[in-house]
Design an enzyme around this catalytic site. Structure first.
Site, mmCIF file in Angstrom:
data_model
loop_
_atom_site.group_PDB
_atom_site.id
_atom_site.type_symbol
_atom_site.label_atom_id
_atom_site.label_comp_id
_atom_site.label_asym_id
_atom_site.label_seq_id
_atom_site.Cartn_x
_atom_site.Cartn_y
_atom_site.Cartn_z
ATOM 1 N N ASP A 7 66.815 -20.233 11.882
ATOM 2 C CA ASP A 7 66.230 -19.211 12.760
ATOM 3 C C ASP A 7 67.264 -18.522 13.656
ATOM 4 O O ASP A 7 66.904 -17.810 14.592
ATOM 5 C CB ASP A 7 65.144 -19.857 13.648
ATOM 6 N N ASP A 24 66.716 -16.018 21.840
ATOM 7 C CA ASP A 24 66.198 -17.276 22.400
ATOM 8 C C ASP A 24 67.226 -18.190 23.064
ATOM 9 O O ASP A 24 66.910 -18.815 24.073
ATOM 10 C CB ASP A 24 65.414 -18.042 21.331
ATOM 11 N N ARG A 49 66.168 -25.708 16.633
ATOM 12 C CA ARG A 49 66.909 -24.557 17.160
ATOM 13 C C ARG A 49 67.772 -24.895 18.367
ATOM 14 O O ARG A 49 68.540 -24.060 18.830
ATOM 15 C CB ARG A 49 65.927 -23.438 17.554
ATOM 16 N N ARG A 107 57.413 -23.875 24.003
ATOM 17 C CA ARG A 107 58.874 -23.950 23.925
ATOM 18 C C ARG A 107 59.570 -23.881 25.287
ATOM 19 O O ARG A 107 60.750 -24.162 25.396
ATOM 20 C CB ARG A 107 59.404 -22.801 23.056
ATOM 21 N N HIS A 139 55.464 -16.847 22.181
ATOM 22 C CA HIS A 139 56.348 -16.486 23.293
ATOM 23 C C HIS A 139 55.692 -15.390 24.127
ATOM 24 O O HIS A 139 54.866 -14.626 23.615
ATOM 25 C CB HIS A 139 57.680 -15.926 22.762
ATOM 26 N N CYS A 144 63.346 -10.291 19.415
ATOM 27 C CA CYS A 144 63.947 -11.585 19.084
ATOM 28 C C CYS A 144 65.336 -11.445 18.459
ATOM 29 O O CYS A 144 66.153 -12.357 18.525
ATOM 30 C CB CYS A 144 63.081 -12.338 18.076
#
Length: 256
Positions: free
Chosen positions: A61, A67, A86, A134, A164, A251
């Site tokens: 990812d 992120d 991640r 997250r 998100h 993103c």
């Protein structure tokens, strides 16, 4: 105005990235590369310098470079991603960030705090932070403390349904905010001019403002029209292969 953008090329392993929508199928890697090229081209049309990081096969990812870091006008904050697969991405973004910020202006979210940049929305010098699967309470506490150290502010927005914060709400400057789903009536955003996204085009709530232009995902005519009607020049970029990994336009870059 933004001057710089950091992106990371998608890796071949992206076809095994995290998804909440397996019914959309696995991403087509070659098509994802072409879409990434188009994304970079659109960013350049907005007058920014684009730093392109190499693909990292260890992290499927990792093209979602937003992120592992949050960049403000006063400092950079290396996050502590809440998705275990991640988490290591945070160590790989530091080198790129160091090209723009001295060590004393790079801050870190530390365990047990978790935070992902997709949960952070910048509105001037205020940062809304989504509390999600997250991004946890401790991560938000640390993040707001860092902001305040630099004379910036932050506030928590609890999330109910989306992955998100910026999955469903995005600020496109000039007091205009794209809102969908649970964000339409959130009191946190009552003072903004809300552009309500129809449910069938909710994915396209994730648009990005870059120097008075707005990049909009291709294939969402209601959103395209609404953004144009708000007075912006629109650039369309197809992100179909990133949607399969719960990813959108914001993103794929760090803009600062």
């Amino acid at each position: 105005m933004f001057k710089n953008v950091i992106v990371r090329r998608p890796c071949k392993a992206m076809v095994d990235g995290i998804t909440s929508a397996p019914e959309l199928g696995k991403p087509d890697y070659e098509l994802a590369l072409k879409q990434h090229d188009d994304y970079i081209a659109a960013l350049k049309k907005c007058g920014v310098e684009v730093t392109v990081l190499e693909a990292d096969e260890r992290y499927p990812d990792s093209c979602f470079v937003e992120d592992p870091a949050v960049i403000t006008r006063k400092c950079a904050i290396i996050t502590n991603p809440g998705a275990p697969s991640r988490n290591g991405e945070k160590d790989e973004i530091i080198g790129a960030v160091r090209k723009f910020f001295p060590e004393d202006k790079i801050e870190y979210i530390k365990a047990p705090g978790t935070l992902e940049g997709g949960d952070v929305m910048m509105v001037g010098d205020h940062f809304y932070v989504g509390r999600s699967a997250r991004t946890n309470e401790e991560g938000i506490k640390q993040f707001i403390a860092i902001l305040e150290k630099y004379g910036l502010t932050g506030s928590e927005v609890p999330l109910e349904k989306v992955l998100h914060l910026k999955t469903g709400v995005n600020y496109i400057e000039n007091n205009n905010m794209l809102v969908s789903g649970e964000f339409i009536d959130k009191p946190d955003f009552a003072k903004y001019n809300k552009i309500v996204i129809p449910e069938e085009e909710a994915y396209a709530a994730n648009c990005i403002w870059v120097n008075d232009k707005v990049i909009v995902p291709e294939g969402y005519p209601a959103v395209e029209k609404a953004v144009k009607d708000a007075g912006y020049e629109v650039l369309l970029v197809d992100t179909s292969e990133y949607r399969k990994l719960d990813g959108g336009l914001s993103c794929l870059s760090l803009r600062f």
